[in-house]
Enzyme design. Structure first.
Site, mmCIF file in Angstrom:
data_model
loop_
_atom_site.group_PDB
_atom_site.id
_atom_site.type_symbol
_atom_site.label_atom_id
_atom_site.label_comp_id
_atom_site.label_asym_id
_atom_site.label_seq_id
_atom_site.Cartn_x
_atom_site.Cartn_y
_atom_site.Cartn_z
ATOM 1 N N CYS A 94 0.809 -1.228 0.000
ATOM 2 C CA CYS A 94 0.000 0.000 0.000
ATOM 3 C C CYS A 94 0.843 1.279 0.000
ATOM 4 O O CYS A 94 1.450 1.587 -1.024
ATOM 5 C CB CYS A 94 -0.993 -0.057 1.158
ATOM 6 S SG CYS A 94 -2.403 1.024 0.888
ATOM 7 N N ARG A 131 -12.759 6.240 -1.310
ATOM 8 C CA ARG A 131 -11.608 5.372 -1.086
ATOM 9 C C ARG A 131 -11.944 3.957 -1.561
ATOM 10 O O ARG A 131 -13.103 3.574 -1.611
ATOM 11 C CB ARG A 131 -11.230 5.329 0.407
ATOM 12 C CG ARG A 131 -10.714 6.651 0.932
ATOM 13 C CD ARG A 131 -10.315 6.537 2.387
ATOM 14 N NE ARG A 131 -9.135 5.694 2.583
ATOM 15 C CZ ARG A 131 -7.886 6.107 2.382
ATOM 16 N NH1 ARG A 131 -7.652 7.349 1.982
ATOM 17 N NH2 ARG A 131 -6.876 5.294 2.584
ATOM 18 N N HIS A 196 -3.367 -5.589 2.352
ATOM 19 C CA HIS A 196 -3.031 -5.776 3.768
ATOM 20 C C HIS A 196 -3.706 -7.085 4.162
ATOM 21 O O HIS A 196 -4.166 -7.840 3.329
ATOM 22 C CB HIS A 196 -3.638 -4.652 4.620
ATOM 23 C CG HIS A 196 -3.148 -3.284 4.322
ATOM 24 N ND1 HIS A 196 -1.984 -2.777 4.841
ATOM 25 C CD2 HIS A 196 -3.672 -2.288 3.571
ATOM 26 C CE1 HIS A 196 -1.828 -1.514 4.438
ATOM 27 N NE2 HIS A 196 -2.826 -1.201 3.655
#
Ligand code: GLN
Length: 247
Positions: A94, A131, A196
Site C-alpha cells: 500500500c 476510497r 493488507h
C-alpha cells in the site's frame, strides 16, 4: 542456511497488522530450520547495501508517507537499488508500494517522489473521492493462477507503466485503481501490492514463493520443505468466502 531480512519503518509504516507479514516470513523459514536475522531500519538509518536478502515495507497514510519519502530517497535508496539489481526480494504494501513507484500525488496534491523501482505512478484524486476499501481476491500468475486474499484501503489510484507487470488480476475488489482490474506490480524481484490483511499469513503460497526467491538470491537453488498449512489454508478459504459474499 540463513535468511537476512530488513524491515523498513516498522513503527511508521504499519497499518492493519502489516508486521504480521514479518512474522509469517520468519516462522515459515524457521520451521524449515533456516536461521533468520531481522534488522529494523527506521527514519535516519541506512541499511548496508548487500546485507539483506529480503526487504519489507508496510503501508501508511499520507502523513506517514510524507515522512518516509525523503528518508527513503536519501538513506535507503542505495541499499534498495542494489537489492533490486542482485535479485534480492523487496515487498511493499500500500503506502510503501506507492513509494516504490515514480511518484505518489497525495490527496492534498503534494507530490512525493518515489524510488522508481517499480514502473508505476499513483495519484490520489482528492479527499472528496471514494476510497477503495474492502476485502479483495486476486488471481496471480506468479503463483500458477492461485488466489491471493487480503484487505485494501487506499485513496491512491496506481497505473502501471510498460515495464511493470501486475501481481495479479482482481477477482473481487478494486486493486490498483478500481478500473483496469490490475492488482499490484512486479519488476524483477520487487513486489508491490495493496493487500493488507496482513498479506502473508493467509497466503502461504506467496510467502514461500518470496522466501524461495530471497534464499536463492544468496544461496543458489533451494527447495523448501512442505509444511502443514491446514490452519493457513482455512484462513485463506474463510477470507475467500467473506470477500465473495461482499461482492
Ligand atoms: N495514503 C495512501 C492512500 O490512501 C496509502 C494508504 C495505505 O497504506 N493504506 O492511497
Amino acid at each position: 542456511m540463513e535468511l537476512r531480512i530488513c524491515h523498513l519503518y516498522p513503527d511508521l509504516l504499519n497499518l492493519y497488522g502489516d508486521r504480521g507479514n514479518l512474522m509469517a516470513l520468519v516462522h515459515r523459514a524457521q520451521w524449515r530450520g533456516i536461521d533468520v536475522r531481522v534488522e529494523e531500519s527506521r527514519l535516519g538509518a541506512s541499511p548496508v547495501p548487500g546485507a539483506h536478502d529480503l526487504y519489507f515495507m508496510g503501508g501508511g497514510e499520507d502523513r506517514q508517507q510524507h515522512l518516509a519519502a525523503a528518508d527513503l530517497r536519501e538513506r535507503k535508496r542505495e541499499a534498495l537499488l542494489d537489492a533490486a539489481g542482485r535479485g534480492a526480494v523487496v515487498l511493499a504494501v500500500c503506502g510503501g508500494y506507492q513509494l516504490l513507484g515514480h511518484y505518489y500525488r497525495s490527496a492534498e496534491g503534494e507530490e512525493l517522489i518515489g524510488l522508481g523501482l517499480l514502473d508505476v505512478t499513483t495519484e490520489h484524486p482528492g479527499p472528496q473521492t471514494r476510497r477503495l476499501i474492502g476485502n479483495i481476491i486476486v488471481r496471480s500468475p506468479w503463483l500458477g493462477g492461485r488466489t491471493l486474499v487480503g484487505f485494501e484501503n487506499h485513496g491512491g489510484r496506481t497505473r502501471l507503466g510498460p515495464s511493470a507487470r501486475p501481481l495479479g488480476t482482481v477477482v473481487t475488489g478494486f486493486g490498483n485503481n478500481g478500473a483496469d482490474r490490475n492488482e499490484g506490480a512486479v519488476s524483477r524481484n520487487v513486489y508491490g501490492t495493496y493487500l493488507h490483511g496482513p498479506l502473508l499469513p493467509k497466503n502461504p503460497a506467496l510467502t514461500d514463493y518470496l522466501l524461495t526467491l530471497a534464499l536463492r538470491s544468496r544461496h543458489g537453488p533451494v527447495a523448501l520443505a512442505s509444511l502443514d498449512d491446514s490452519l493457513e489454508l482455512a484462513a485463506h478459504s474463510a477470507a475467500l468466502v467473506r470477500a465473495t459474499s461482499r461482492a
